[in-house]
Design an enzyme around this catalytic site. Structure first.
Site, PDB file in Angstrom:
ATOM      1  N   ARG A 165      30.089  44.377  29.074  1.00 61.94           N
ATOM      2  CA  ARG A 165      31.147  44.824  29.971  1.00 61.94           C
ATOM      3  C   ARG A 165      32.348  45.446  29.266  1.00 61.94           C
ATOM      4  O   ARG A 165      33.428  45.553  29.849  1.00 61.94           O
ATOM      5  CB  ARG A 165      31.640  43.678  30.888  1.00 61.94           C
ATOM      6  CG  ARG A 165      30.555  43.117  31.777  1.00 61.94           C
ATOM      7  CD  ARG A 165      30.030  44.162  32.763  1.00 61.94           C
ATOM      8  NE  ARG A 165      28.915  43.614  33.493  1.00 61.94           N
ATOM      9  CZ  ARG A 165      27.650  43.697  33.069  1.00 61.94           C
ATOM     10  NH1 ARG A 165      27.357  44.360  31.966  1.00 61.94           N
ATOM     11  NH2 ARG A 165      26.689  43.170  33.773  1.00 61.94           N
ATOM     12  N   SER A 240      32.461  40.787  41.934  1.00 59.63           N
ATOM     13  CA  SER A 240      32.768  39.527  41.267  1.00 59.63           C
ATOM     14  C   SER A 240      34.271  39.454  40.979  1.00 59.63           C
ATOM     15  O   SER A 240      34.800  40.296  40.270  1.00 59.63           O
ATOM     16  CB  SER A 240      31.977  39.510  39.965  1.00 59.63           C
ATOM     17  OG  SER A 240      32.221  38.343  39.281  1.00 59.63           O
ATOM     18  N   GLU A 334      38.522  39.321  37.267  1.00 60.48           N
ATOM     19  CA  GLU A 334      37.670  40.334  36.669  1.00 60.48           C
ATOM     20  C   GLU A 334      38.071  41.783  37.000  1.00 60.48           C
ATOM     21  O   GLU A 334      38.196  42.595  36.089  1.00 60.48           O
ATOM     22  CB  GLU A 334      36.216  40.087  37.084  1.00 60.48           C
ATOM     23  CG  GLU A 334      35.251  40.883  36.267  1.00 60.48           C
ATOM     24  CD  GLU A 334      34.099  41.347  37.101  1.00 60.48           C
ATOM     25  OE1 GLU A 334      33.070  40.693  37.106  1.00 60.48           O
ATOM     26  OE2 GLU A 334      34.229  42.398  37.754  1.00 60.48           O
TER      27      GLU A 334
HETATM   28  C1  FAD Z   1      29.813  44.166  46.021  1.00 62.92           C
HETATM   29  C2  FAD Z   1      29.945  44.587  44.582  1.00 62.92           C
HETATM   30  C3  FAD Z   1      28.928  44.306  43.682  1.00 62.92           C
HETATM   31  C4  FAD Z   1      29.034  44.673  42.325  1.00 62.92           C
HETATM   32  N1  FAD Z   1      27.992  44.395  41.482  1.00 62.92           N
HETATM   33  C5  FAD Z   1      28.086  44.736  40.165  1.00 62.92           C
HETATM   34  C6  FAD Z   1      26.998  44.458  39.258  1.00 62.92           C
HETATM   35  O1  FAD Z   1      25.973  43.912  39.639  1.00 62.92           O
HETATM   36  N2  FAD Z   1      27.142  44.826  37.963  1.00 62.92           N
HETATM   37  C7  FAD Z   1      28.264  45.457  37.504  1.00 62.92           C
HETATM   38  O2  FAD Z   1      28.324  45.788  36.299  1.00 62.92           O
HETATM   39  N3  FAD Z   1      29.311  45.740  38.340  1.00 62.92           N
HETATM   40  C8  FAD Z   1      29.235  45.398  39.648  1.00 62.92           C
HETATM   41  N4  FAD Z   1      30.280  45.661  40.511  1.00 62.92           N
HETATM   42  C9  FAD Z   1      31.480  46.342  39.983  1.00 62.92           C
HETATM   43  C10 FAD Z   1      31.481  47.894  40.198  1.00 62.92           C
HETATM   44  O3  FAD Z   1      30.440  48.258  41.059  1.00 62.92           O
HETATM   45  C11 FAD Z   1      31.324  48.614  38.867  1.00 62.92           C
HETATM   46  O4  FAD Z   1      32.364  48.250  38.003  1.00 62.92           O
HETATM   47  C12 FAD Z   1      31.338  50.153  39.051  1.00 62.92           C
HETATM   48  O5  FAD Z   1      30.978  50.789  37.850  1.00 62.92           O
HETATM   49  C13 FAD Z   1      32.675  50.649  39.524  1.00 62.92           C
HETATM   50  O6  FAD Z   1      32.547  52.022  39.871  1.00 62.92           O
HETATM   51  P1  FAD Z   1      33.726  52.742  40.651  1.00 62.92           P
HETATM   52  O7  FAD Z   1      33.432  54.195  40.698  1.00 62.92           O
HETATM   53  O8  FAD Z   1      33.960  52.081  41.953  1.00 62.92           O
HETATM   54  O9  FAD Z   1      34.923  52.440  39.631  1.00 62.92           O
HETATM   55  P2  FAD Z   1      36.468  52.317  39.957  1.00 62.92           P
HETATM   56  O10 FAD Z   1      36.774  50.984  40.541  1.00 62.92           O
HETATM   57  O11 FAD Z   1      36.944  53.516  40.691  1.00 62.92           O
HETATM   58  O12 FAD Z   1      37.050  52.360  38.460  1.00 62.92           O
HETATM   59  C14 FAD Z   1      36.774  51.297  37.580  1.00 62.92           C
HETATM   60  C15 FAD Z   1      37.484  51.566  36.238  1.00 62.92           C
HETATM   61  O13 FAD Z   1      36.912  52.719  35.628  1.00 62.92           O
HETATM   62  C16 FAD Z   1      37.905  53.725  35.427  1.00 62.92           C
HETATM   63  N5  FAD Z   1      37.269  55.008  35.775  1.00 62.92           N
HETATM   64  C17 FAD Z   1      36.671  55.335  36.950  1.00 62.92           C
HETATM   65  N6  FAD Z   1      36.172  56.580  36.877  1.00 62.92           N
HETATM   66  C18 FAD Z   1      36.466  57.048  35.637  1.00 62.92           C
HETATM   67  C19 FAD Z   1      36.221  58.282  34.956  1.00 62.92           C
HETATM   68  N7  FAD Z   1      35.556  59.306  35.543  1.00 62.92           N
HETATM   69  N8  FAD Z   1      36.665  58.420  33.686  1.00 62.92           N
HETATM   70  C20 FAD Z   1      37.321  57.397  33.073  1.00 62.92           C
HETATM   71  N9  FAD Z   1      37.598  56.218  33.668  1.00 62.92           N
HETATM   72  C21 FAD Z   1      37.166  56.057  34.928  1.00 62.92           C
HETATM   73  C22 FAD Z   1      39.036  53.375  36.369  1.00 62.92           C
HETATM   74  O14 FAD Z   1      40.282  53.856  35.871  1.00 62.92           O
HETATM   75  C23 FAD Z   1      38.971  51.857  36.408  1.00 62.92           C
HETATM   76  O15 FAD Z   1      39.654  51.317  35.294  1.00 62.92           O
HETATM   77  C24 FAD Z   1      30.202  45.337  41.865  1.00 62.92           C
HETATM   78  C25 FAD Z   1      31.237  45.648  42.780  1.00 62.92           C
HETATM   79  C26 FAD Z   1      31.104  45.279  44.134  1.00 62.92           C
HETATM   80  C27 FAD Z   1      32.214  45.644  45.105  1.00 62.92           C
END
Ligand code: FAD
Length: 368
Positions: A165, A240, A334
């Site tokens: 992570r 989480s 987290e």
């Molecule tokens: C119901 C649920 C289940 C989940 N299950 C899992 C799981 O099984 N495993 C897991 O690993 N995670 C899980 N997650 C967490 C989440 O899905 C991941 O962290 C995912 O990668 C986030 O993507 P996002 O586009 O929503 O990121 P965001 O929330 O938009 O951004 C997350 C971080 O990345 C940065 N970021 C976003 N885009 C960019 C970019 N293009 N360039 C640089 N930085 C960037 C942001 O600044 C922020 O710090 C879960 C979340 C939920 C709500």
């Protein structure tokens, strides 16, 4: 570049909290990425990149700068042999669409990560993972806009220092790179070899699934997740909400002696399941301060009707206090929070977290 003003962060994040962002830009191509950063620089605005906001929480005070929403699209097969294949996706694609793109073609390596919410561009930031697979296993390289040198560059797998992570993108270089695309090296095998991750194997056995194709594994994972994890579109959450407790070998021994189930991770370190600690503290399914601890997966905090970060603060404190009183372990949050300072060019880390790199509060475990 589509620019909007005074946009509620609650509409950009799956936890549905947060005051207004001064500006929000949607970027659809590389020129717009550069344009967005130029706009921020010219107007001395802090910047925060965002995908689907599924691992991010907004605060009541909002964000006085520019949120850049990654909407770059496009998926393609770059190179294919009988053994492996290089596939590329733009960062604004939905991660699960990319997984489907790959499994539909019989490519394997990311099928167990089906159903993880969010964008492709955010996936390498915290090195997503689930059911025994993580992005670091297949990532070849990423394409980024380097905000320091103001140029598009490629970062190879090794440069990202991918671990559990964590990568340089959420630790020492947080905020420096905007991820525009990723390229994976997948296997061109239609038939995968068991055994699979415990709960996945159990599901396959129970459902008498013996043809281990990437699509069948994907469908099994989607079914398991669908049963256990709340859909953020229906029940707002940030996945989480607490990290698992990390233990030194000595602490692990003490925990074991006290009757706790301790897990040894592949890197040799030890961890305690925080969901289990929450359950033991009697909080599973409990509803308070307009939030609910999920009755299926205790690590998930569902926003039932909360409108303010203050309510989250209250429920978080109460959970941490109750778990601490019961077990002696202090839970840590987290999901990341949008810092009011964002990222600026001189110092790519949020000022509020300079003494503690963001990686420390980055994701620590899978939900499943
Ligand atoms: C119901 C649920 C289940 C989940 N299950 C899992 C799981 O099984 N495993 C897991 O690993 N995670 C899980 N997650 C967490 C989440 O899905 C991941 O962290 C995912 O990668 C986030 O993507 P996002 O586009 O929503 O990121 P965001 O929330 O938009 O951004 C997350 C971080 O990345 C940065 N970021 C976003 N885009 C960019 C970019 N293009 N360039 C640089 N930085 C960037 C942001 O600044 C922020 O710090 C879960 C979340 C939920 C709500």
């Amino acid at each position: 570049m589509k620019l909007r003003e005074n946009v509620p962060i609650s509409t950009l994040t799956t936890m549905r909290l947060g005051g207004s962002a001064r500006y929000v830009a949607e970027v659809h191509n590389l020129a717009e990425v550069k344009e967005a950063y130029d706009f921020a620089r010219e107007n001395s605005l802090p910047v925060y990149p965002l995908g689907s906001g599924s691992n991010t929480i907004g605060r009541d005070e909002g964000f006085p700068g520019l949120i850049i929403l990654n909407r770059l699209k496009g998926m393609e097969v770059i190179e294919e042999t009988s053994d492996d294949v290089l596939v590329r996706s733009a960062g604004g694609e939905i991660w699960d669409d990319f997984v489907k793109f790959c499994t539909d073609r019989g490519y394997s390596g990311i099928e167990a990560m089906s159903g993880i919410p969010g964008t492709v561009g955010a996936a390498p930031v915290q090195n997503i993972g689930a059911y025994g697979q993580s992005l670091s296993n297949t990532l070849d390289h990423i394409e980024v806009y380097d905000t320091k040198e103001r140029e598009m560059i490629i970062l190879g797998h090794d440069e990202l220092k991918m671990r559990y992570r964590k990568t340089i993108l959420n630790t020492e270089e947080a905020g420096r790179y905007f991820v525009t695309a990723i390229t994976l090296r997948l296997e061109n095998f239609e038939h995968l070899e068991p055994p699979f991750y415990n709960s996945l194997q159990k599901y396959l056995d129970e459902h008498k699934i013996t043809e281990y194709s990437p699509t069948n594994i994907r469908n099994a994972v989607l079914a398991i997740r669908g049963d256990k994890l709340p859909d953020p579109a229906v029940q707002p959450s940030a996945g989480s909400f607490f990290k698992n407790v990390q233990l030194s070998p000595e602490e692990a021994e003490v925990a074991r002696t006290n009757g706790y189930k301790v897990y040894k991770k592949s890197d040799g370190s030890f961890t305690l399941n925080s969901g289990w600690l929450i359950e033991e503290a009697g909080l599973k399914g409990k509803q308070f301060h307009n939030f609910q601890v999920s009755d299926k997966a205790s690590l998930i905090l569902i926003n039932v009707n909360a409108k303010s970060y203050h309510e989250l603060d209250q429920v978080r404190s109460e959970i941490i206090k109750t778990v601490f009183e019961k077990s002696g372990y202090k839970l840590e949050q987290e999901p990341v929070e949008i810092p009011s300072t964002g990222f600026s060019e001189r110092d790519t880390r949020p000022a509020s977290q300079n003494s503690q790199p963001r990686g420390k509060s980055a994701n620590e475990q899978e939900l499943v």
